[in-house]
Design a protein around this motif. Structure first.
Motif, PDB file in Angstrom:
ATOM      1  N   GLU A  15       0.848  -1.200   0.000  1.00  0.00           N
ATOM      2  CA  GLU A  15       0.000   0.000   0.000  1.00  0.00           C
ATOM      3  C   GLU A  15       0.883   1.249   0.000  1.00  0.00           C
ATOM      4  O   GLU A  15       1.902   1.291   0.687  1.00  0.00           O
ATOM      5  N   ALA A  16       0.478   2.249  -0.764  1.00  0.00           N
ATOM      6  CA  ALA A  16       1.228   3.513  -0.804  1.00  0.00           C
ATOM      7  C   ALA A  16       1.053   4.256   0.528  1.00  0.00           C
ATOM      8  O   ALA A  16      -0.017   4.214   1.137  1.00  0.00           O
ATOM      9  N   TYR A  22       5.738   9.200   4.752  1.00  0.00           N
ATOM     10  CA  TYR A  22       6.694   8.702   3.757  1.00  0.00           C
ATOM     11  C   TYR A  22       7.343   7.433   4.317  1.00  0.00           C
ATOM     12  O   TYR A  22       7.245   7.116   5.498  1.00  0.00           O
ATOM     13  N   GLN A  23       8.034   6.721   3.450  1.00  0.00           N
ATOM     14  CA  GLN A  23       8.830   5.573   3.880  1.00  0.00           C
ATOM     15  C   GLN A  23      10.034   5.480   2.952  1.00  0.00           C
ATOM     16  O   GLN A  23       9.879   5.291   1.746  1.00  0.00           O
ATOM     17  N   TYR A  39       7.022  18.459   3.011  1.00  0.00           N
ATOM     18  CA  TYR A  39       5.736  17.983   2.505  1.00  0.00           C
ATOM     19  C   TYR A  39       5.916  16.579   1.938  1.00  0.00           C
ATOM     20  O   TYR A  39       7.014  16.211   1.494  1.00  0.00           O
ATOM     21  N   CYS A  40       4.854  15.785   2.014  1.00  0.00           N
ATOM     22  CA  CYS A  40       4.887  14.394   1.546  1.00  0.00           C
ATOM     23  C   CYS A  40       3.605  14.085   0.795  1.00  0.00           C
ATOM     24  O   CYS A  40       2.516  14.095   1.376  1.00  0.00           O
ATOM     25  N   ALA A  41       3.732  13.815  -0.490  1.00  0.00           N
ATOM     26  CA  ALA A  41       2.584  13.425  -1.302  1.00  0.00           C
ATOM     27  C   ALA A  41       2.284  11.944  -1.064  1.00  0.00           C
ATOM     28  O   ALA A  41       3.050  11.242  -0.412  1.00  0.00           O
ATOM     29  N   VAL A  42       1.191  11.452  -1.593  1.00  0.00           N
ATOM     30  CA  VAL A  42       0.846  10.034  -1.507  1.00  0.00           C
ATOM     31  C   VAL A  42       1.985   9.217  -2.127  1.00  0.00           C
ATOM     32  O   VAL A  42       2.475   9.532  -3.202  1.00  0.00           O
ATOM     33  N   GLY A  43       2.438   8.188  -1.417  1.00  0.00           N
ATOM     34  CA  GLY A  43       3.496   7.313  -1.919  1.00  0.00           C
ATOM     35  C   GLY A  43       4.893   7.917  -1.849  1.00  0.00           C
ATOM     36  O   GLY A  43       5.795   7.478  -2.564  1.00  0.00           O
ATOM     37  N   ALA A  44       5.097   8.893  -0.965  1.00  0.00           N
ATOM     38  CA  ALA A  44       6.399   9.560  -0.865  1.00  0.00           C
ATOM     39  C   ALA A  44       7.473   8.610  -0.325  1.00  0.00           C
ATOM     40  O   ALA A  44       7.272   7.923   0.667  1.00  0.00           O
TER      41      ALA A  44
END
Length: 190
Positions: A15-16, A22-23, A39-44
């Motif tokens: 899963e994103a 983030y990961q 900042y962290c977008a989806v799937g960062a």
């Protein structure tokens, strides 16, 4: 992969990471919270910093794009990845928004407060080297004047020239008024 996690066993796919997390490692089971000023977008796979001159938007719980970073105001500065705007220190100023650093006050000016957008002109009888947070007094005797731009930050005293008078301290030499004269050096009056 980085930017994804497997939080349970027997999943068909990873899963994103959700927005604001983030990961950066592979094979992870949970995402990390995006740090302040980033900042962290989806799937960062990594947090990205707010650019210099901008800072975290505290009205948002999660920042997902660079457009959400806000501009730092006058009197402050924001290096890359700032969680908050920082006031300019005494002896410095910033008269424009969106700056990464404050500027030192020019020689002849000072600023004794923090978070200011301008410096204050030094009064006659005092001197202010570059970056001054206070006005300094020169110890020039009457009939001499101080050079406030001396490289070491301490004024040198010079003899007042003919046609001028010098009150002493750090006051500049002044021209004699019409109808008066000073035909020698080191005059404290015309």
């Amino acid at each position: 992969a980085a930017g994804t996690v497997a939080s349970a066993v027997r999943l068909g796919a990873c899963e994103a990471c959700v927005a604001g997390t983030y990961q950066n490692d592979t094979g992870a089971t949970e995402c990390k919270r995006c740090p302040d000023g980033y900042y962290c977008a989806v799937g960062a796979a990594a947090p990205l910093p707010c650019p210099g001159g901008t800072t975290k938007n505290t009205s948002l719980e999660v920042m997902t794009s660079v457009e959400q970073c806000i501009v730092c105001p006058e009197g402050t500065f924001c290096p890359v990845g700032s969680a908050a705007a920082t006031d300019c220190s005494a002896g410095t100023f910033n008269n424009q928004p969106q700056r990464e650093a404050c500027e030192p006050c020019a020689a002849g000016y000072y600023q004794d407060q923090t978070g200011k957008s301008a410096c204050i002109k030094c009064n006659p009888g005092s001197y202010c080297p570059q970056g001054s947070s206070i006005e300094l007094m020169a110890n020039c005797e009457r009939g001499t004047y101080a050079n406030s731009t001396d490289a070491d930050g301490h004024p040198q005293c010079f003899d007042c020239t003919p046609g001028h008078y010098c009150a002493g301290g750090a006051s500049p030499q002044l021209a004699c008024s019409p109808g008066s004269y000073a035909n020698t050096t080191r005059r404290h009056e015309c």
